[in-house]
Design an enzyme around this catalytic site. Structure first.
Site, PDB file in Angstrom:
ATOM      1  N   ALA A 186      13.389  66.544 -19.508  1.00 36.42           N
ATOM      2  CA  ALA A 186      12.151  67.294 -19.290  1.00 36.42           C
ATOM      3  C   ALA A 186      12.295  68.239 -18.094  1.00 36.42           C
ATOM      4  O   ALA A 186      11.859  69.393 -18.149  1.00 36.42           O
ATOM      5  CB  ALA A 186      10.977  66.334 -19.077  1.00 36.42           C
ATOM      6  N   GLY A 224      16.598  59.209 -18.545  1.00 37.93           N
ATOM      7  CA  GLY A 224      17.130  60.257 -19.420  1.00 37.93           C
ATOM      8  C   GLY A 224      16.066  61.261 -19.821  1.00 37.93           C
ATOM      9  O   GLY A 224      16.298  62.474 -19.826  1.00 37.93           O
ATOM     10  N   CYS A 225      14.897  60.758 -20.149  1.00 33.65           N
ATOM     11  CA  CYS A 225      13.813  61.646 -20.595  1.00 33.65           C
ATOM     12  C   CYS A 225      13.311  62.510 -19.443  1.00 33.65           C
ATOM     13  O   CYS A 225      12.940  63.670 -19.643  1.00 33.65           O
ATOM     14  CB  CYS A 225      12.677  60.826 -21.207  1.00 33.65           C
ATOM     15  SG  CYS A 225      13.203  59.934 -22.702  1.00 33.65           S
ATOM     16  N   THR A 226      13.320  61.955 -18.232  1.00 27.25           N
ATOM     17  CA  THR A 226      12.923  62.733 -17.057  1.00 27.25           C
ATOM     18  C   THR A 226      13.934  63.845 -16.812  1.00 27.25           C
ATOM     19  O   THR A 226      13.558  65.003 -16.575  1.00 27.25           O
ATOM     20  CB  THR A 226      12.799  61.820 -15.822  1.00 27.25           C
ATOM     21  OG1 THR A 226      11.785  60.838 -16.089  1.00 27.25           O
ATOM     22  CG2 THR A 226      12.439  62.615 -14.581  1.00 27.25           C
ATOM     23  N   ALA A 251      10.619  58.161 -24.304  1.00 33.10           N
ATOM     24  CA  ALA A 251       9.553  57.662 -23.426  1.00 33.10           C
ATOM     25  C   ALA A 251       9.478  58.448 -22.127  1.00 33.10           C
ATOM     26  O   ALA A 251      10.489  58.648 -21.456  1.00 33.10           O
ATOM     27  CB  ALA A 251       9.782  56.182 -23.106  1.00 33.10           C
TER      28      ALA A 251
END
Length: 157
Positions: free
Chosen positions: A53, A48-50, A43
């Site tokens: 990325a 974590g995804c930030t 998401a």
């Protein structure tokens, strides 16, 4: 739900055409003749995804210099992706797979363990697709932190 079918080195990469943050279609075929990292994440705008990325963003020049492009795919809608791209200054395409068809074809959606429970969701995964559209590396259940550095070591970039 059975465990998803996983891709292996040498398999043809499943093709896709998905919308990016600006709602433009992006296809795997757009990268024919180049290497491309395709990574799947749960998401946009989550911690974590930030981190993941931003790691790709911060290493993009070196990856590009090595002839490798980067594409991220999640179930998020284009509008959410656009906000993520803007907030984090992301400089590579993020694609929307709301029906999770591409995630499933790549083995990046299915049962996984989370906090000791079995849940169904996005399996954080990263692939390197070679110039001929074949899987050159397949990594499942990757960690969001430190993953890009490990990938660069693995690829000697």
């Amino acid at each position: 739900m059975p465990a998803p079918t996983r891709l292996s080195v040498g398999d043809p990469a499943p093709t896709f055409t998905l919308s990016d943050a600006a709602d433009n279609p992006v296809s795997l075929a757009d990268y024919a003749g180049r290497k491309v990292i395709v990574y799947f994440y749960p998401a946009a705008s989550t911690p974590g995804c930030t981190k993941q990325a931003c790691d790709f963003r911060d290493n993009l020049a070196e990856l590009n210099d090595a002839g490798i492009d980067v594409v991220g795919i999640s179930p998020d809608k284009p509008a959410k992706l656009a906000k993520f791209v803007e907030n984090e200054g992301l400089t590579f395409p993020l694609l929307s797979d709301p029906d999770k068809q591409v995630l499933t074809e790549w083995g990046a959606f299915g049962e996984k363990k989370m906090y000791g429970k079995t849940v169904t969701g996005v399996i954080r995964s990263t692939f390197l697709v070679d110039e001929d559209g074949k899987i050159a590396a397949a990594q499942y259940n990757v960690r969001a932190t430190g993953h890009v550095a490990k990938l660069r070591r693995d690829l000697s970039v």
